[in-house]
Design an enzyme around this catalytic site. Structure first.
Site, PDB file in Angstrom:
ATOM      1  N   TYR A 251      -1.308   0.033  10.247  1.00 55.82           N
ATOM      2  CA  TYR A 251      -1.728  -0.723   9.054  1.00 55.82           C
ATOM      3  C   TYR A 251      -0.466  -0.401   8.103  1.00 55.82           C
ATOM      4  CZ  TYR A 251      -3.373  -1.175   4.232  1.00 55.82           C
ATOM      5  OH  TYR A 251      -3.538  -1.515   3.038  1.00 55.82           O
TER       6      TYR A 251
ATOM      7  N   LYS B  30       2.289  -3.101   6.503  1.00 59.73           N
ATOM      8  CA  LYS B  30       2.619  -3.536   5.247  1.00 59.73           C
ATOM      9  C   LYS B  30       3.973  -3.321   4.708  1.00 59.73           C
ATOM     10  CE  LYS B  30      -1.525  -4.539   3.574  1.00 59.73           C
ATOM     11  NZ  LYS B  30      -1.687  -5.906   2.866  1.00 59.73           N
TER      12      LYS B  30
ATOM     13  N   SER C 294       0.626  -1.231  -0.010  1.00 61.09           N
ATOM     14  CA  SER C 294      -0.075   0.025   0.123  1.00 61.09           C
ATOM     15  C   SER C 294       0.898   1.434   0.076  1.00 61.09           C
ATOM     16  CB  SER C 294      -0.904   0.012   1.067  1.00 61.09           C
ATOM     17  OG  SER C 294      -1.480   1.252   1.347  1.00 61.09           O
TER      18      SER C 294
END
Ligand code: WQD
Length: 335
Positions: free
Chosen positions: A142, A146, A118
């Protein structure tokens, strides 16, 4: 050869399944169905193993029961706000789950691995177009999972002779067909649909950013383009049995669209008045995040083909399919 898609029943995964099958590839899906749209179907002939990436027996069954030769790993949690409130959950699902799949893949003799990553790895990029060599300073758990996931994939690739690709998605939107649309309402376009169809003004989280119209600028990319980039990456992985491919690539259009510009497109497509309510900035939002799409073009000969109108029109068709009555009487049907 057969590809295992973890998370292949989700929004992006199902688009990739569809395009891989159309390209003549064999595909098997492992998915816990935690966020799959109710009633969503995989194409005929695609086996589904219902299970979590945290369940090693389920991962082994998927890999060994179908002679898998490559893995595309989508299974992950992806809500930034939730990741701030539940970091353990995000690290477990996104990193422990990934490690489980990677270890199982290596032990099963799989030599090709693609990670769904991402733009969240970049955090607050301070450049016009973000290249893959920009510093990575994620702003939330988050994004951290990643980035750490990319490191794990590269390190495992080097140590165990896997070819690896990590693809950094920018702002994914739209759908190839209404059944494939995103069932969640966690991003700008569906959040605006939700407000409009509830009879409320859409919200703009801050109009005092240092951007041309004061609202944040993002690189919106059609999910069908995301899927075609995966097909190109899978071909690249398939062509390298030696395990030398080690790529980290942005998937974006390289074009910035502001939140206000997006509201104008949504108004034109849906027929609703999108005059917004301007609210305070949402904490952690960077002013501008736009990809440099040069490297993926060079490496995979891939370019995005769909524009913002197609993203909004296809997302709207999906929204209307799931929310009968959303469409305004007399509004034009998007082409
Ligand atoms: C876009 C812009 C909002 C809703 C997130 C993740 C990223 C990636 C994609 C998964 C922002 C503004 C939004 C609204 C608004 N996730 N906005 N009113 O934050 O760019 O990216 O999703 O891989 O990692 O961070 O996407 O769609 O939430 O917001 O003004 O009602 O729209 O402030 O500027 P974001 P988004």
């Amino acid at each position: 050869m057969t590809w295992l898609l973890t998370g292949g029943a989700g929004y992006i995964g199902r688009h990739v399944v569809q395009q891989l099958v159309a390209a003549g590839e064999r595909v098997v899906v492992l998915d816990d169905l935690s966020t799959a749209a109710p009633g969503a179907r995989l194409p005929d002939g695609v086996p589904l193993i219902v299970g979590s990436t945290l369940d090693r027996a389920a991962v082994d069954a998927a890999l060994r029961g179908h002679e898998v030769r490559g893995v595309l790993h989508f299974a992950a949690k992806k809500q930034v706000g939730e990741s701030v409130a539940r970091p353990f959950h995000y690290y477990r699902e996104n990193l422990t789950g990934l490690q489980n799949v990677l270890e199982a893949a290596v032990e099963a003799g799989v030599r090709r691995f693609l990670l769904s990553s991402s733009a969240a790895v970049y955090g607050m990029p301070d450049v016009d177009l973000v290249t893959e060599s920009a510093p990575c300073t994620p702003m939330n758990p988050y994004g951290e999972t990643k980035l750490a996931g990319e490191w794990l994939v590269s390190s495992a690739g080097r140590a165990h002779g896997l070819s690896t690709v990590s693809l950094r998605y920018f702002n994914v939107a739209g759908a190839a067909s209404p059944e494939l649309s995103d069932a969640g309402a966690h991003n700008l376009i569906p959040m605006v649909f939700e407000r409009l169809t509830a009879g409320r003004a859409p919200q703009v989280f801050g109009a005092d950013y240092p951007t041309p119209d004061g609202t944040c600028v993002r690189d919106f990319i059609h999910v069908s383009d995301i899927a075609s980039a995966h097909v190109a990456a899978a071909r690249r992985l398939a062509a390298d049995p030696a395990g030398r491919t080690r790529l980290t690539l942005n998937i974006g259009r390289g074009e910035g669209v502001s939140v206000r510009e997006m509201l104008d497109v949504i108004g034109a497509v849906t027929g609703y008045d999108t005059t917004p309510e301007i609210t305070a900035r949402r904490p952690g939002d960077p002013a501008r995040v736009v990809a440099s799409a040069e490297l993926i073009h060079r490496e995979l000969d891939w370019t995005a083909r769909h524009g913002v109108e197609e993203m909004v029109a296809s997302a709207w068709e999906g929204w209307c399919a799931r929310h009968p009555g959303a469409r305004r009487p007399g509004a034009r049907r998007p082409a």
